[in-house]
Every structure is written in structure tokens, then in C-alpha cells.
Design a protein around this motif. Structure first.
Motif: not given
Lengths: 139, 139
Positions: B55-68
Motif C-alpha cells: 500500500r505504501g509503495q502504491l502511494q509512493e508510485e502514485s504520488c511520484y507519477l502524479a507529480e511528474q
């Protein structure tokens, strides 16, 4: 600068309580069990603007809430979304969906005019939610 | 049992690559820069069914992708959502929104018929995305 709830969320929603990071609101529309988490951090419109610790906490609170709501309301599906096209303050929708609900299978946003809860409905819902979330939900 | 992409996602989307946990897809609709993350874990329909680490990894990947994506496409707003009313396999939409886009301020789902990208458009988009995400995106 301290956190202040966006006036549109204050108008549309009922305050239910607080988790560690987020305020928990109920959308005042009795057609869907529809809850909103708002991280109580000022000037945030996207989850990626939170610190890594806050992002992780948001995810944990979101997953905890979604699982509890799915159990409590016997959901067919949970819809989790951060949109913010109209209200930029970061807020995460948690909508309990049923195959028989009036918007299925479409998302709930912009489909139907809200039908407010009665006082009795809100009291009953608070009681059920307090029973499900227990000490996790603070005033 | 190994992970298999839901056939509807395979039909509607273009494979762009992989992050550590998730597969990155492009919705084949040139009206919106619309990306989807799918955790490559079998039999998951809700984020809370993932492990805490996932779940934490999903959140990090989601936030990274969204910001990029917000940077790359100069977004007015990002719309992030896990719905799954039609496709139960957990997938998280990341839609770049503009005040001038054809669905604004409504969500994008169910509004407009998709207009597929041309081969040239997909190549150009891949090139821009590779430049933005760099080594973070694997084949």
C-alpha cells in the motif's frame, strides 16, 4: 498558517470526527454512503504535496476507512478518489457503491442532486460508525 | 497464481512500462493525458487488500507519477481515482485535467467516447514520458 476546511466542504458535508491526520466528513446525500477524508494540513491540493510520512499516513487512514466502510455497509465496491476540480483543497472521497444504487456503474459525481439526511438518519449513521471505528475516531 | 492484466484494461490501454510495484498504462483516448497504475499482484480489487508495504509503495508510485505528469503536462489539476465498478481489478487512474478540457469540471468517466491516439502521437508521448520519468520506468 493553520488548516481551515474549505467552505464548500463545510457546506456540503457533516463533520463526523478525526483520525490522526484527516478530518472525516459525511457527504450530506442519503443516496450513497459517501465519506470524505481531508488531511488537516494547510495549502495542499495534491497528495504529492504532503510529506512522505503524511502521504503514508493518508494511505493508511484511507485503507482503514475503506475496509471498515465496506464491512459496515456490505459494499459491492468502494470508489476512492481525489478529484478537486471544483474544490481544490485535497479531499479523498470514499463512496460505498452497490450494483443497485442509482448511479451504478457510473461514478457518483455530478449525476444526481443530493438528498440531505434527516437528523434521525445522521444519528443512526453516527451510532453505526462509532461502533465500527471505535476509538479510532476522535471528536 | 500469477498476475494477469484484466482483459478490458488490455483492450482499452497501451502498455508504457513498469514501476517497482505497478504496471503503467496509457488510456487510449487522446482527449485527456490519462494514465493508469495497476499493482501487479493477483486477485486485488481494493487497495486495503494489499499488504501495508505494498500500500505504501502504491502511494509512493502514485504520488511520484502524479507529480511528474502535472509537471510534464502543465496540469491545472490531477484527478486520482480507484473506482473499479466495471473492471474490478485494482487500477488507479491518474488523469491530467485542464480547465479547458472537454469534460471539465466533471470527472472524465462515462462522458465522452474515446478517441484513439495515432501511432505518431503514442511515439511522441512515449518519448516525452521517458524523458520525464527517466530510469524510474522499466520496460
Amino acid at each position: 498558517m493553520s488548516f481551515q476546511l474549505h467552505p464548500q466542504l463545510a457546506k456540503d458535508c457533516i463533520h463526523l470526527g478525526r483520525l490522526d491526520l484527516c478530518r472525516l466528513l459525511l457527504m450530506n446525500d442519503n443516496q450513497f454512503p459517501w465519506f470524505i477524508l481531508v488531511p488537516e494540513i494547510p495549502n495542499i491540493s495534491e497528495a504529492y504535496q504532503l510529506s512522505k510520512q503524511q502521504r503514508g499516513q493518508l494511505q493508511e487512514e484511507s485503507c482503514y476507512l475503506a475496509e471498515q466502510l465496506a464491512q459496515l455497509f456490505d459494499a459491492d465496491k468502494m470508489n476512492i478518489a481525489a478529484l478537486g476540480n471544483l474544490v481544490p483543497q485535497l479531499h479523498v472521497h470514499h463512496v460505498v457503491r452497490y450494483r443497485a444504487d442509482p448511479a451504478w456503474p457510473q461514478p457518483v459525481w455530478g449525476k444526481l442532486s443530493a438528498i440531505p439526511y434527516s437528523i434521525e438518519q445522521i444519528q443512526a449513521l453516527r451510532y453505526r460508525l462509532d461502533g465500527q471505528l471505535g476509538n479510532y475516531l476522535k471528536p
